[in-house]
Each structure stands twice: as C-alpha cells, then as structure tokens.
Design an enzyme around this catalytic site. Structure first.
Site, mmCIF file in Angstrom:
data_model
loop_
_atom_site.group_PDB
_atom_site.id
_atom_site.type_symbol
_atom_site.label_atom_id
_atom_site.label_comp_id
_atom_site.label_asym_id
_atom_site.label_seq_id
_atom_site.Cartn_x
_atom_site.Cartn_y
_atom_site.Cartn_z
ATOM 1 N N LYS A 1 0.854 -1.209 0.000
ATOM 2 C CA LYS A 1 0.000 0.000 0.000
ATOM 3 C C LYS A 1 0.878 1.244 0.000
ATOM 4 O O LYS A 1 1.924 1.289 0.627
ATOM 5 C CB LYS A 1 -0.927 -0.011 1.220
ATOM 6 N N LEU B 1 -5.326 6.654 2.286
ATOM 7 C CA LEU B 1 -3.883 6.497 2.419
ATOM 8 C C LEU B 1 -3.363 6.323 3.854
ATOM 9 O O LEU B 1 -2.355 6.927 4.234
ATOM 10 C CB LEU B 1 -3.169 7.707 1.777
ATOM 11 N N ASN C 1 2.614 6.708 -6.974
ATOM 12 C CA ASN C 1 1.159 6.882 -7.029
ATOM 13 C C ASN C 1 0.830 8.369 -7.154
ATOM 14 O O ASN C 1 0.950 9.120 -6.186
ATOM 15 C CB ASN C 1 0.521 6.277 -5.764
ATOM 16 N N CYS D 1 -4.187 8.802 -6.535
ATOM 17 C CA CYS D 1 -5.144 8.418 -5.490
ATOM 18 C C CYS D 1 -6.344 9.357 -5.536
ATOM 19 O O CYS D 1 -6.185 10.580 -5.488
ATOM 20 C CB CYS D 1 -4.501 8.469 -4.109
ATOM 21 N N THR E 1 -9.285 -5.969 -6.087
ATOM 22 C CA THR E 1 -10.609 -6.165 -5.495
ATOM 23 C C THR E 1 -10.961 -7.645 -5.319
ATOM 24 O O THR E 1 -11.579 -8.030 -4.325
ATOM 25 C CB THR E 1 -11.666 -5.441 -6.364
HETATM 26 O O1 RRO Z 1 -5.963 4.870 0.089
HETATM 27 C C1 RRO Z 1 -6.828 5.087 -0.774
HETATM 28 O O2 RRO Z 1 -7.906 5.614 -0.486
HETATM 29 C C2 RRO Z 1 -6.631 4.757 -2.195
HETATM 30 C C3 RRO Z 1 -5.446 4.920 -2.877
HETATM 31 BR BR1 RRO Z 1 -3.865 5.413 -2.041
HETATM 32 C C4 RRO Z 1 -5.391 4.716 -4.287
HETATM 33 O O3 RRO Z 1 -4.379 4.884 -4.972
HETATM 34 N N1 RRO Z 1 -6.542 4.327 -4.885
HETATM 35 C C5 RRO Z 1 -7.677 4.147 -4.211
HETATM 36 O O4 RRO Z 1 -8.698 3.788 -4.825
HETATM 37 N N2 RRO Z 1 -7.718 4.351 -2.865
#
Ligand code: RRO
Length: 321
Positions: free
Chosen positions: A56, A84, A139, A142, A280
């Site tokens: 993550k 995040l 990333n 997000c 998912t």
């Molecule tokens: O942590 C999130 O809410 C999140 C991230 Br970092 C991302 O890159 N994509 C996403 O759908 N959720």
C-alpha cells in the site's frame, strides 16, 4: 490432493514475464492497497510464486486515513475512500519489510505525497533497503486525498516533475500509477516516460459516488465519494492499456482493473500488458492471486503452448479459448 495433482500437471509450463528489468515467475501481481503493507497474504499462499507484491502507498510521514466506512460493496465491485493510512516509510522498514523479504517475494513499494518534496523524501528513506526492493511505483492518482479528485496524475508537467525528482534520487526502476479519471492519460504517460519512468501502471480506481441501499445517504464516511474498482471497470481499463500500448509500443505496461480470472489477465496481456495486478478480487478470495497464476498455466497448456510467450505470440486467443 487435487491441488498437488493440478500443480504437477503444469510444472513444465513457463508463464514468466519481464518487468522492471527482471524476470518474474508469473505475470500476476498484487495491486497496491488491496492486501496491506506487507506479508498479510503469506498465510494463504507462497508469495514468491506470484509476480510481485506491491505494498500500500507509503509516505515519509505517518498518515491516519479517512473516517469509516472506508469501503462499500457495489453490484460491480467496490468503492473505497481509504485515504492512504500508513505507518510511514521508516516504520514500514522496521515493522513490515523483514517479514515480506523473508517470503522471497519480489517487492514493489508504492509511494505518495502531497508535494514533490514528499515523494523525494519517501524514496530517500527507502535507500538503505533498496537491495530488498524490485521497484518503486509512484502513485500520482489516489482519488481520496484532501484535495478530492485533484491529483498530480491529471497534469503531465506535475507528473513529470515528480518522476524526474524521484529518478534523480533513487536507483530503483520507476513505475507510474496512472489515473483513469482524465482523457489525458496518454499525454501524462508520455511525460512520465520522458522523465524516467520505465513502466506504466494502468490504472487506478475511477472516481465515483455510491449511496447506502436503504437511504439516499453516501455509503462512505467521506461522503464525497471514492474510487470504484472491480469487475465493472475491466473494459474501461482494458481500453486504456490498449491505447497506451498503441502510443508506446514496447513499453512495459501493467494492466490493473477488474481481474478476477486467468481469462481477464490474458485479456490485458493480449492488449500488450507485461503483467497484471489483482486487487478487489482479493477481498473475495485471499488466495486468488495464486489461483489466477496457476490458471494462466492451465490456459497456456490447454492451448498447446509451452509458455505464455508462445501463446501471446499467436496474437489472439484461438476460438476454443
Ligand atoms: O488509500 C486510498 O484511499 C486509495 C489509494 Br492510495 C489509491 O491509490 N486508490 C484508491 O482507490 N484508494
């Protein structure tokens, strides 16, 4: 009993692929953010049997994340606004990386930040353990930051500046996780490649909103919506991979979005991806990465090929597929 029989039957099938200058045993990787920060899936299967584990997204600081509920189930998959949460790179190195390294998995670290300097600081902190890592995934996409749908990944100049700064700071190969929420993804991808990225990860989740079933109230704690993932987005991301492959032939592309089976994985590979990430589907079955990887071997064998490379050279799946 059945599992070992199945395994022995495909032992001779080679599904290896090349990514980040390395030979991966399988084209199936985990998608960042969907199986924790470390070796959380190690109790379910041998993590070294899949292509790589992508952890993550981490920042150089500790981050709490968004209010609950952070995830919701949709008829087509899932919506999330996780926000995040993470221990920060330094604590991650001490508390998560040792167990992950012990599994023998290829490890990709996803990093995020609010500024270019944040990204640089995160990769600086990774320097002491870079020999234990395969690559850095930047990333820039997000959907669940304080700025909502605004993200670096929607701007080619900002994306390029981050990639350039990171590539000047660290020796690891760089992948960029693209946003599907812009019609400029080809332009952003080109800027990222020019700035030093070697792989395109296509793509992150799709901005969306969902209501609870029993009321017209937002499903998620953030109420402004979140990122949509799962089987419903496969055709959307598959098209993005196709477009990227057309624009940048020979470039390493990792397809991500809605992969639930080996057939889904092969769809991305036939569109030019070198590997796929599965996210998912892991929430439905934590062994799915391993199962898909083994099923890719079966499909290769069923088509009379000895290797994934041989099957992909046919350019399309034979009708019996
Ligand atoms: O942590 C999130 O809410 C999140 C991230 Br970092 C991302 O890159 N994509 C996403 O759908 N959720």
């Amino acid at each position: 009993m059945k599992a070992s029989l199945k395994k022995s039957k495909t032992d001779d099938i080679d599904v290896s692929t090349w990514l980040y200058g390395r030979r991966l045993p399988s084209p199936v990787m985990s998608a960042s953010g969907t199986s924790g920060h470390g070796a959380e899936l190690a109790g379910y299967f041998d993590l070294s049997a899949i292509g790589a584990v992508v952890v993550k997204s981490l920042s150089h600081f500790v981050h709490e994340g968004n209010p609950a509920p952070r995830v919701g189930v949709l008829p087509t998959g899932m919506i999330n606004s996780v926000g995040l949460p993470g221990p920060g790179v330094r604590r991650w190195i001490d508390e998560y990386l040792p167990d992950l390294t012990r599994t023998g998995a290829n490890v990709v670290v996803s990093v995020w930040g609010r500024t270019k300097a944040d990204y640089v600081k995160a990769v600086e902190q990774l320097a002491p353990v870079s020999s234990q890592l395969m690559a850095v995934e930047i990333n820039v996409s997000c959907p669940n930051t304080e700025k909502g749908g605004e993200m670096f990944g929607h701007d080619s100049k900002e994306t390029a500046a981050i990639v350039k700064a990171v590539s000047q700071t660290c020796d690891l190969p760089i992948g960029v996780k693209l946003s599907p929420n812009t019609d400029r993804y080809v332009e952003v991808a080109g800027a990222a490649l020019d700035a030093g990225a070697v792989a395109l990860i296509a793509s992150n989740t799709y901005l969306g909103q969902a209501h609870k079933r029993d009321s017209n109230q937002p499903m998620l704690g953030t109420s402004s919506g979140g990122g949509v993932s799962g089987q419903g987005i496969l055709p959307l991301s598959l098209r993005i991979v196709r477009e990227l492959n057309k624009a940048f032939p020979g470039c390493d592309i990792v397809g991500v979005g809605g992969v639930h089976s080996a057939r889904d994985a092969l769809a991305y590979l036939f569109e030019g991806a070198s590997a796929v990430q599965v996210g998912t589907a892991t929430f439905v079955d934590p062994r799915i990465l391993y199962r898909i990887s083994e099923d890719v071997k079966w499909l290769v064998k069923k088509q009379g090929a000895q290797s994934l490379k041989e099957l992909l050279a046919k350019k399309s799946m034979p009708p019996s597929f």
